[in-house]
Motif scaffolding. Structure first.
Motif, PDB file in Angstrom:
ATOM      1  N   ASN A 274      -1.356   3.289  17.809  1.00 28.98           N
ATOM      2  CA  ASN A 274      -0.400   2.225  17.513  1.00 28.98           C
ATOM      3  C   ASN A 274       1.015   2.682  17.814  1.00 28.98           C
ATOM      4  O   ASN A 274       1.406   3.811  17.551  1.00 28.98           O
ATOM      5  CB  ASN A 274      -0.514   1.752  16.051  1.00 28.98           C
ATOM      6  CG  ASN A 274      -0.286   2.857  15.034  1.00 28.98           C
ATOM      7  OD1 ASN A 274      -0.377   4.029  15.352  1.00 28.98           O
ATOM      8  ND2 ASN A 274       0.004   2.471  13.807  1.00 28.98           N
TER       9      ASN A 274
ATOM     10  N   PHE B 253      -0.964   6.862   8.380  1.00 31.39           N
ATOM     11  CA  PHE B 253      -0.364   5.732   9.098  1.00 31.39           C
ATOM     12  C   PHE B 253      -0.635   5.768  10.601  1.00 31.39           C
ATOM     13  O   PHE B 253      -0.658   4.733  11.252  1.00 31.39           O
ATOM     14  CB  PHE B 253       1.152   5.701   8.855  1.00 31.39           C
ATOM     15  CG  PHE B 253       1.870   4.708   9.723  1.00 31.39           C
ATOM     16  CD1 PHE B 253       1.703   3.345   9.539  1.00 31.39           C
ATOM     17  CD2 PHE B 253       2.691   5.136  10.757  1.00 31.39           C
ATOM     18  CE1 PHE B 253       2.348   2.430  10.363  1.00 31.39           C
ATOM     19  CE2 PHE B 253       3.345   4.241  11.575  1.00 31.39           C
ATOM     20  CZ  PHE B 253       3.170   2.865  11.378  1.00 31.39           C
ATOM     21  N   TYR B 254      -0.851   6.934  11.174  1.00 33.76           N
ATOM     22  CA  TYR B 254      -1.045   7.037  12.613  1.00 33.76           C
ATOM     23  C   TYR B 254      -2.367   6.384  13.002  1.00 33.76           C
ATOM     24  O   TYR B 254      -3.440   6.962  12.840  1.00 33.76           O
ATOM     25  CB  TYR B 254      -1.036   8.495  13.071  1.00 33.76           C
ATOM     26  CG  TYR B 254       0.223   9.264  12.737  1.00 33.76           C
ATOM     27  CD1 TYR B 254       1.427   8.618  12.479  1.00 33.76           C
ATOM     28  CD2 TYR B 254       0.207  10.653  12.694  1.00 33.76           C
ATOM     29  CE1 TYR B 254       2.578   9.328  12.169  1.00 33.76           C
ATOM     30  CE2 TYR B 254       1.358  11.378  12.398  1.00 33.76           C
ATOM     31  CZ  TYR B 254       2.533  10.711  12.125  1.00 33.76           C
ATOM     32  OH  TYR B 254       3.675  11.430  11.822  1.00 33.76           O
TER      33      TYR B 254
ATOM     34  N   PHE C 120      -3.527   3.755  11.575  1.00 34.41           N
ATOM     35  CA  PHE C 120      -4.152   3.240  10.346  1.00 34.41           C
ATOM     36  C   PHE C 120      -5.443   3.995  10.036  1.00 34.41           C
ATOM     37  O   PHE C 120      -6.499   3.403   9.831  1.00 34.41           O
ATOM     38  CB  PHE C 120      -4.404   1.736  10.456  1.00 34.41           C
ATOM     39  CG  PHE C 120      -3.168   0.937  10.768  1.00 34.41           C
ATOM     40  CD1 PHE C 120      -2.072   0.963   9.913  1.00 34.41           C
ATOM     41  CD2 PHE C 120      -3.070   0.174  11.927  1.00 34.41           C
ATOM     42  CE1 PHE C 120      -0.912   0.238  10.204  1.00 34.41           C
ATOM     43  CE2 PHE C 120      -1.917  -0.545  12.218  1.00 34.41           C
ATOM     44  CZ  PHE C 120      -0.840  -0.510  11.355  1.00 34.41           C
ATOM     45  N   GLY C 121      -5.347   5.307  10.015  1.00 36.23           N
ATOM     46  CA  GLY C 121      -6.481   6.170   9.697  1.00 36.23           C
ATOM     47  C   GLY C 121      -7.179   6.766  10.904  1.00 36.23           C
ATOM     48  O   GLY C 121      -7.921   7.743  10.775  1.00 36.23           O
TER      49      GLY C 121
ATOM     50  N   TRP D 249      -0.289   0.287   4.030  1.00 41.12           N
ATOM     51  CA  TRP D 249      -0.384  -0.912   4.868  1.00 41.12           C
ATOM     52  C   TRP D 249      -1.564  -1.802   4.489  1.00 41.12           C
ATOM     53  O   TRP D 249      -1.719  -2.896   5.022  1.00 41.12           O
ATOM     54  CB  TRP D 249      -0.534  -0.505   6.341  1.00 41.12           C
ATOM     55  CG  TRP D 249      -1.874   0.122   6.635  1.00 41.12           C
ATOM     56  CD1 TRP D 249      -3.024  -0.528   7.019  1.00 41.12           C
ATOM     57  CD2 TRP D 249      -2.232   1.502   6.505  1.00 41.12           C
ATOM     58  NE1 TRP D 249      -4.064   0.373   7.146  1.00 41.12           N
ATOM     59  CE2 TRP D 249      -3.605   1.625   6.844  1.00 41.12           C
ATOM     60  CE3 TRP D 249      -1.535   2.653   6.150  1.00 41.12           C
ATOM     61  CZ2 TRP D 249      -4.273   2.841   6.828  1.00 41.12           C
ATOM     62  CZ3 TRP D 249      -2.208   3.856   6.147  1.00 41.12           C
ATOM     63  CH2 TRP D 249      -3.551   3.945   6.477  1.00 41.12           C
ATOM     64  N   ASP D 250      -2.424  -1.326   3.595  1.00 43.55           N
ATOM     65  CA  ASP D 250      -3.677  -2.038   3.314  1.00 43.55           C
ATOM     66  C   ASP D 250      -3.610  -2.972   2.118  1.00 43.55           C
ATOM     67  O   ASP D 250      -4.622  -3.533   1.701  1.00 43.55           O
ATOM     68  CB  ASP D 250      -4.811  -1.029   3.098  1.00 43.55           C
ATOM     69  CG  ASP D 250      -4.542  -0.092   1.918  1.00 43.55           C
ATOM     70  OD1 ASP D 250      -3.473  -0.227   1.284  1.00 43.55           O
ATOM     71  OD2 ASP D 250      -5.399   0.768   1.647  1.00 43.55           O
TER      72      ASP D 250
ATOM     73  N   GLU E 134      -1.003  -4.636  15.011  1.00 49.37           N
ATOM     74  CA  GLU E 134      -2.354  -4.254  15.399  1.00 49.37           C
ATOM     75  C   GLU E 134      -3.070  -5.480  15.939  1.00 49.37           C
ATOM     76  O   GLU E 134      -3.196  -6.493  15.252  1.00 49.37           O
ATOM     77  CB  GLU E 134      -3.132  -3.666  14.220  1.00 49.37           C
ATOM     78  CG  GLU E 134      -4.509  -3.135  14.632  1.00 49.37           C
ATOM     79  CD  GLU E 134      -5.231  -2.484  13.480  1.00 49.37           C
ATOM     80  OE1 GLU E 134      -5.819  -1.397  13.681  1.00 49.37           O
ATOM     81  OE2 GLU E 134      -5.227  -3.061  12.382  1.00 49.37           O
TER      82      GLU E 134
ATOM     83  N   ILE F  77       1.529  -6.312  10.542  1.00 45.98           N
ATOM     84  CA  ILE F  77       1.003  -5.697   9.324  1.00 45.98           C
ATOM     85  C   ILE F  77       2.165  -5.063   8.568  1.00 45.98           C
ATOM     86  O   ILE F  77       2.772  -4.103   9.041  1.00 45.98           O
ATOM     87  CB  ILE F  77      -0.057  -4.632   9.659  1.00 45.98           C
ATOM     88  CG1 ILE F  77      -1.227  -5.266  10.396  1.00 45.98           C
ATOM     89  CG2 ILE F  77      -0.530  -3.927   8.392  1.00 45.98           C
ATOM     90  CD1 ILE F  77      -2.296  -4.287  10.818  1.00 45.98           C
TER      91      ILE F  77
ATOM     92  N   VAL G 249       4.244  -2.733   6.298  1.00 44.42           N
ATOM     93  CA  VAL G 249       4.092  -1.347   5.849  1.00 44.42           C
ATOM     94  C   VAL G 249       5.132  -1.078   4.760  1.00 44.42           C
ATOM     95  O   VAL G 249       6.305  -1.416   4.924  1.00 44.42           O
ATOM     96  CB  VAL G 249       4.288  -0.358   7.018  1.00 44.42           C
ATOM     97  CG1 VAL G 249       4.193   1.084   6.531  1.00 44.42           C
ATOM     98  CG2 VAL G 249       3.271  -0.632   8.122  1.00 44.42           C
TER      99      VAL G 249
ATOM    100  N   GLU H 150      -4.555   8.104  -2.036  1.00 46.27           N
ATOM    101  CA  GLU H 150      -4.417   8.351  -0.600  1.00 46.27           C
ATOM    102  C   GLU H 150      -5.031   9.682  -0.185  1.00 46.27           C
ATOM    103  O   GLU H 150      -5.646   9.793   0.886  1.00 46.27           O
ATOM    104  CB  GLU H 150      -2.936   8.337  -0.202  1.00 46.27           C
ATOM    105  CG  GLU H 150      -2.357   6.955   0.004  1.00 46.27           C
ATOM    106  CD  GLU H 150      -1.119   7.013   0.890  1.00 46.27           C
ATOM    107  OE1 GLU H 150      -1.274   7.321   2.091  1.00 46.27           O
ATOM    108  OE2 GLU H 150      -0.017   6.770   0.386  1.00 46.27           O
TER     109      GLU H 150
END
Length: 327
Positions: free
Chosen positions: A26, A56-57, A59-60, A88-89, A104, A109, A111, A123
């Motif tokens: 992303n 974050f990179y 999103f996992g 972000w979730d 995405e 999305i 953050v 986390e």
């Protein structure tokens, strides 16, 4: 490869460290997962034993690929650095500090910066699963969260150290005042910050503080996201969704181009690339512990590792710095 002690810890990290932002995909115009995993493995094979990533990179995705890539290697010979604090979730339930809208598949999305004690611990459990390990060598808050007290965040890190889930704790993008505040609760090991030939602000305050207080400095974006490789001036085209289209506009590109032209003969004489010369220059600056370098394939990874072998004489360093002063 050189290996350096990080701050007040017993961690020995590779001076050139694998930076895993780009392999998340992303903001970087996508990625090829096979090539990305190969780049991690080539880094390890060439002595880069330290891998820096973040939830974050991608999103996992970046953490998951790191976990896959290190299978078959001796975990005790690899140092995993990751982060927390960008959510972000939706698990923050609207709490925290809005940071920006990521994208995405064409969807925005939101953050948030969020580092409450409960969120940090949650986390870390998720990162351990993605990385397929039972401990993290260095855990760092990704960005300061103005809505959570620094002491609360540091208390969470102290718990994780006591539980053996992390070996050491650090911060990222903290000011000197924030580092001092954090150290009232926990003697953090390091601060990860942006630093490059074109971005030397930390030399005014963070560098002297680190030298006086046994604080490690981990630097990201030493290549200014590829600008200092010189490739942009030769090719000049990036994918439309590549964030660097806007990022590069903060610099006087003509002066940067002239600077790179001036130092290219030094790299050429050493049989090195501009990228390698820039990485080595960065690693030699006062108080810098380790330098993050991203790569998206095995060849780039091997080249980054070899940068540490370059010798820059005093005269060459003086010349590079004099040319930098013209930018």
């Amino acid at each position: 490869m050189e290996y350096r002690k990080l701050g007040n810890t017993d961690l020995e990290l590779s001076a050139i460290t694998y930076g895993a932002f780009a392999i998340g995909g992303n903001m970087w115009g996508g990625n090829e997962q096979k090539d990305s995993i190969a780049s991690v493995q080539a880094s390890i094979e060439n002595g880069i034993t330290t891998l820096d990533t973040a939830p974050f990179y991608g999103f996992g995705l970046s953490e998951k690929m790191i976990g896959e890539a290190i299978k078959g290697y001796d975990r005790t010979k690899i140092q995993l650095l990751t982060k927390f604090g960008l959510v972000w979730d939706g698990s923050n339930n609207g709490k925290g500090e809005f940071f920006f809208d990521a994208e995405e598949n064409g969807k925005a999305i939101p953050v948030y910066k969020y580092a409450s004690k409960a969120s940090v611990i949650k986390e870390v459990e998720e990162s351990l699963k993605r990385l397929q390990t039972d401990y993290i060598d260095l855990l760092q808050i990704h960005w300061p969260d103005a809505t959570t007290s620094i002491s609360e965040t540091m208390e969470a890190l102290e718990i994780l150290i006591q539980q053996g889930k992390i070996r050491a704790a650090g911060v990222s993008n903290y000011s000197v005042d924030q580092v001092e505040e954090a150290r009232k609760t926990l003697n953090i090991a390091s601060n990860q910050v942006g630093y490059s030939m074109l971005n030397r602000g930390i030399e005014n305050d963070l560098v002297p503080f680190a030298q006086q207080n046994d604080l490690g400095i981990i630097v990201y974006s030493p290549m200014e996201r590829g600008l200092l490789t010189g490739k942009y001036f030769a090719e000049g085209k990036l994918k439309e969704n590549d964030h660097r289209n806007g990022y590069f506009q903060q610099f006087d590109l003509e002066k940067v181009k002239n600077f790179l032209n001036a130092i290219t003969p030094i790299a050429t004489e050493k049989g090195a690339t501009l990228s390698q010369l820039v990485l080595r220059w960065t690693s030699l600056q006062p108080a810098i512990s380790i330098v993050l370098a991203g790569s998206r394939n095995a060849d780039q990874a091997a080249a980054n590792a070899k940068a540490i072998d370059i010798n820059i004489s005093t005269d060459e360093m003086n010349f590079i710095n004099s040319e930098l002063a013209k930018i």
